[in-house]
Design a protein around this motif. Structure first.
Motif, PDB file in Angstrom:
ATOM      1  N   LEU A 137     -39.695  94.902  47.215  1.00 49.31           N
ATOM      2  CA  LEU A 137     -39.956  93.761  46.024  1.00 49.31           C
ATOM      3  C   LEU A 137     -41.760  93.888  46.633  1.00 49.31           C
ATOM      4  CD1 LEU A 137     -40.206  92.673  42.739  1.00 49.31           C
ATOM      5  CD2 LEU A 137     -39.737  90.784  44.160  1.00 49.31           C
ATOM      6  N   ASN A 138     -43.278  94.211  45.715  1.00 52.20           N
ATOM      7  CA  ASN A 138     -44.155  94.104  45.548  1.00 52.20           C
ATOM      8  C   ASN A 138     -44.836  93.249  45.241  1.00 52.20           C
ATOM      9  OD1 ASN A 138     -43.915  95.166  48.567  1.00 52.20           O
ATOM     10  ND2 ASN A 138     -44.660  97.273  47.606  1.00 52.20           N
ATOM     11  N   LEU A 139     -45.834  91.944  45.069  1.00 50.03           N
ATOM     12  CA  LEU A 139     -46.592  91.328  44.228  1.00 50.03           C
ATOM     13  C   LEU A 139     -47.546  92.365  44.082  1.00 50.03           C
ATOM     14  CD1 LEU A 139     -45.746  88.420  43.123  1.00 50.03           C
ATOM     15  CD2 LEU A 139     -44.193  89.144  45.137  1.00 50.03           C
ATOM     16  N   ALA A 140     -47.538  92.896  43.137  1.00 49.76           N
ATOM     17  CA  ALA A 140     -48.338  92.811  42.460  1.00 49.76           C
ATOM     18  C   ALA A 140     -49.562  92.329  41.772  1.00 49.76           C
ATOM     19  CB  ALA A 140     -48.530  94.667  41.582  1.00 49.76           C
ATOM     20  N   GLY A 156     -58.984  94.711  42.949  1.00 48.76           N
ATOM     21  CA  GLY A 156     -58.607  95.917  43.860  1.00 48.76           C
ATOM     22  C   GLY A 156     -57.884  96.184  44.269  1.00 48.76           C
ATOM     23  N   THR A 157     -57.796  95.635  45.325  1.00 45.20           N
ATOM     24  CA  THR A 157     -56.186  94.728  46.097  1.00 45.20           C
ATOM     25  C   THR A 157     -54.694  94.997  45.659  1.00 45.20           C
ATOM     26  OG1 THR A 157     -55.806  92.140  46.309  1.00 45.20           O
ATOM     27  CG2 THR A 157     -57.795  93.911  47.631  1.00 45.20           C
ATOM     28  N   LYS A 158     -55.133  94.993  43.806  1.00 48.18           N
ATOM     29  CA  LYS A 158     -53.615  94.595  43.342  1.00 48.18           C
ATOM     30  C   LYS A 158     -53.417  96.073  42.578  1.00 48.18           C
ATOM     31  CE  LYS A 158     -52.392  90.576  44.691  1.00 48.18           C
ATOM     32  NZ  LYS A 158     -50.692  90.790  46.017  1.00 48.18           N
ATOM     33  N   ALA A 159     -55.146  96.792  42.381  1.00 50.16           N
ATOM     34  CA  ALA A 159     -54.637  97.946  41.668  1.00 50.16           C
ATOM     35  C   ALA A 159     -54.397  98.337  42.554  1.00 50.16           C
ATOM     36  CB  ALA A 159     -56.346  98.370  41.279  1.00 50.16           C
ATOM     37  N   PHE A 160     -54.749  98.428  43.934  1.00 51.02           N
ATOM     38  CA  PHE A 160     -53.767  99.558  45.245  1.00 51.02           C
ATOM     39  C   PHE A 160     -52.656  99.057  45.031  1.00 51.02           C
ATOM     40  CE2 PHE A 160     -51.964 100.007  49.023  1.00 51.02           C
ATOM     41  CZ  PHE A 160     -52.518 101.577  49.820  1.00 51.02           C
ATOM     42  N   VAL A 161     -51.583  97.813  45.272  1.00 55.33           N
ATOM     43  CA  VAL A 161     -50.343  97.430  45.650  1.00 55.33           C
ATOM     44  C   VAL A 161     -49.679  98.593  44.374  1.00 55.33           C
ATOM     45  CG1 VAL A 161     -48.875  95.718  45.449  1.00 55.33           C
ATOM     46  CG2 VAL A 161     -51.003  95.156  45.983  1.00 55.33           C
ATOM     47  N   LEU A 162     -50.557  97.967  43.181  1.00 59.28           N
ATOM     48  CA  LEU A 162     -49.414  98.657  42.033  1.00 59.28           C
ATOM     49  C   LEU A 162     -49.046 100.317  42.480  1.00 59.28           C
ATOM     50  CD1 LEU A 162     -47.926  98.578  39.263  1.00 59.28           C
ATOM     51  CD2 LEU A 162     -50.212  98.444  38.240  1.00 59.28           C
ATOM     52  N   SER A 163     -50.447 101.038  42.290  1.00 62.36           N
ATOM     53  CA  SER A 163     -50.470 102.009  42.769  1.00 62.36           C
ATOM     54  C   SER A 163     -49.543 102.609  43.816  1.00 62.36           C
ATOM     55  CB  SER A 163     -51.677 103.186  42.918  1.00 62.36           C
ATOM     56  OG  SER A 163     -51.891 104.006  42.863  1.00 62.36           O
ATOM     57  N   PHE A 164     -49.378 102.142  44.586  1.00 60.83           N
ATOM     58  CA  PHE A 164     -48.611 102.093  46.386  1.00 60.83           C
ATOM     59  C   PHE A 164     -47.607 102.244  45.848  1.00 60.83           C
ATOM     60  CE2 PHE A 164     -46.805 100.191  49.465  1.00 60.83           C
ATOM     61  CZ  PHE A 164     -46.374 101.587  50.780  1.00 60.83           C
ATOM     62  N   THR A 180     -40.222  98.062  43.605  1.00 60.86           N
ATOM     63  CA  THR A 180     -40.099  97.633  42.089  1.00 60.86           C
ATOM     64  C   THR A 180     -41.546  96.902  42.278  1.00 60.86           C
ATOM     65  OG1 THR A 180     -38.178  97.097  42.083  1.00 60.86           O
ATOM     66  CG2 THR A 180     -39.803  95.116  40.507  1.00 60.86           C
ATOM     67  N   ALA A 181     -42.180  96.702  41.501  1.00 57.49           N
ATOM     68  CA  ALA A 181     -43.827  95.896  41.669  1.00 57.49           C
ATOM     69  C   ALA A 181     -43.581  94.768  40.427  1.00 57.49           C
ATOM     70  CB  ALA A 181     -44.185  96.928  41.068  1.00 57.49           C
ATOM     71  N   LEU A 182     -44.112  93.474  40.875  1.00 59.04           N
ATOM     72  CA  LEU A 182     -43.920  92.429  39.851  1.00 59.04           C
ATOM     73  C   LEU A 182     -45.226  92.355  40.017  1.00 59.04           C
ATOM     74  CD1 LEU A 182     -42.336  89.722  38.210  1.00 59.04           C
ATOM     75  CD2 LEU A 182     -42.868  88.803  41.057  1.00 59.04           C
ATOM     76  N   LEU A 183     -45.534  91.675  38.610  1.00 57.73           N
ATOM     77  CA  LEU A 183     -46.851  91.577  37.608  1.00 57.73           C
ATOM     78  C   LEU A 183     -47.253  90.358  37.275  1.00 57.73           C
ATOM     79  CD1 LEU A 183     -46.568  94.462  38.069  1.00 57.73           C
ATOM     80  CD2 LEU A 183     -48.510  94.983  36.404  1.00 57.73           C
TER      81      LEU A 183
END
Length: 264
Positions: A137-140, A156-164, A180-183
């Motif tokens: 689980l990645n915190l986007a 910008g870092t959170k855009a990276f996390v989501l794309s990654f 899974t990404a949590l937004l």
């Protein structure tokens, strides 16, 4: 104390969304490896979580430092622990105009939000691939879906996390591993204080901030259901949906007016 087989490792686990996620895993009988910088806060959190009858291992690590992020995997393996769930929750922002902000602070934000996520994911994913099982689980953030004047580097870092996260999910889709990404949107945590953005218009209305327990529940349920991502909160879902059909230049201007200081 019963030593359950499953372990979840959670970064930034002593407060906010990370702590609420730790409670949910503990309720489901996961042992925990909790990571944060302050050992006294880790000890207090471990005492709280141990009341669920699970084992809690603490690791005091500064994830602004890449070597400390790398050391986590080795220390976990040295204790004979297999991580079933990895939660990359730790993150921080840097508020202000990019031209004025301290470059060293912004590079540290990149190391925390991006580098530590990559380091931990790569290390533990290899074990998950070897046994064909695991969850990440990645915190986007909804910040990763729009340009963010006054928080340009953070967005910008959170855009990276989501794309990654989305790319990684596709890479392992034929395995028993889920990513899974949590937004979340603006949430009632210490984030704004640490980012130095308490004067931002975006955080003046406390009633509009999400409850970290609600955000954690959304993320936990999405992770366990094997979903690719979840936007936490109805208002945030609407914002993301509208953002998908709004030009980026307009989104950037809207975000600038929301995030600029009150005295602007």
């Amino acid at each position: 104390m019963t030593d359950y087989k499953k372990y979840a490792l959670i970064t930034g686990a002593t407060s906010g969304i990370g702590l609420e996620l730790a409670k949910l895993f503990a309720q489901d009988n996961y042992n925990l490896v909790i990571v944060a910088r302050d050992q006294s806060e880790l000890d207090a959190t471990a005492s709280q979580l141990s009341t669920y009858g699970i084992k809690v291992v603490t690791l005091a690590k500064d994830l602004f430092v890449r070597d400390e992020a790398f050391s986590i995997y080795d220390e976990v393996k040295a204790q004979g622990i297999e991580i079933d769930v990895l939660v990359n929750n730790a993150g921080q922002g840097a508020y202000g105009l990019f031209q004025d902000n301290d470059i060293e602070k912004e590079l540290k934000i990149i190391d925390l939000n991006i580098a530590s996520t990559i380091i931990l994911t790569k290390a533990f994913l290899k074990d998950m691939v070897a046994r064909n099982g695991g969850k990440i689980l990645n915190l986007a953030s909804i910040a990763g879906t729009v340009p963010g004047p006054w928080q340009a580097v953070y967005h910008g870092t959170k855009a990276f996390v989501l794309s990654f996260t989305e790319a990684l999910r596709s890479e392992v889709k034929d395995t028993e591993i889920t990513v899974t990404a949590l937004l979340p949107g603006a949430t009632d945590t210490d984030f704004f204080n640490k980012a130095g953005m308490t004067e931002s218009k975006a955080v003046q209305d406390k009633a509009s901030l999400s409850d970290p327990a609600d955000v954690a529940k959304d993320g936990y349920e999405a992770l366990m259901a094997g979903k690719d991502k979840v936007v936490s909160g109805f208002k945030n879902k609407v914002q993301v949906a509208l953002g998908n059909v709004t030009p980026d230049t307009m989104l950037a201007d809207q975000m600038k007016s929301q995030q600029e200081p009150l005295n602007k």
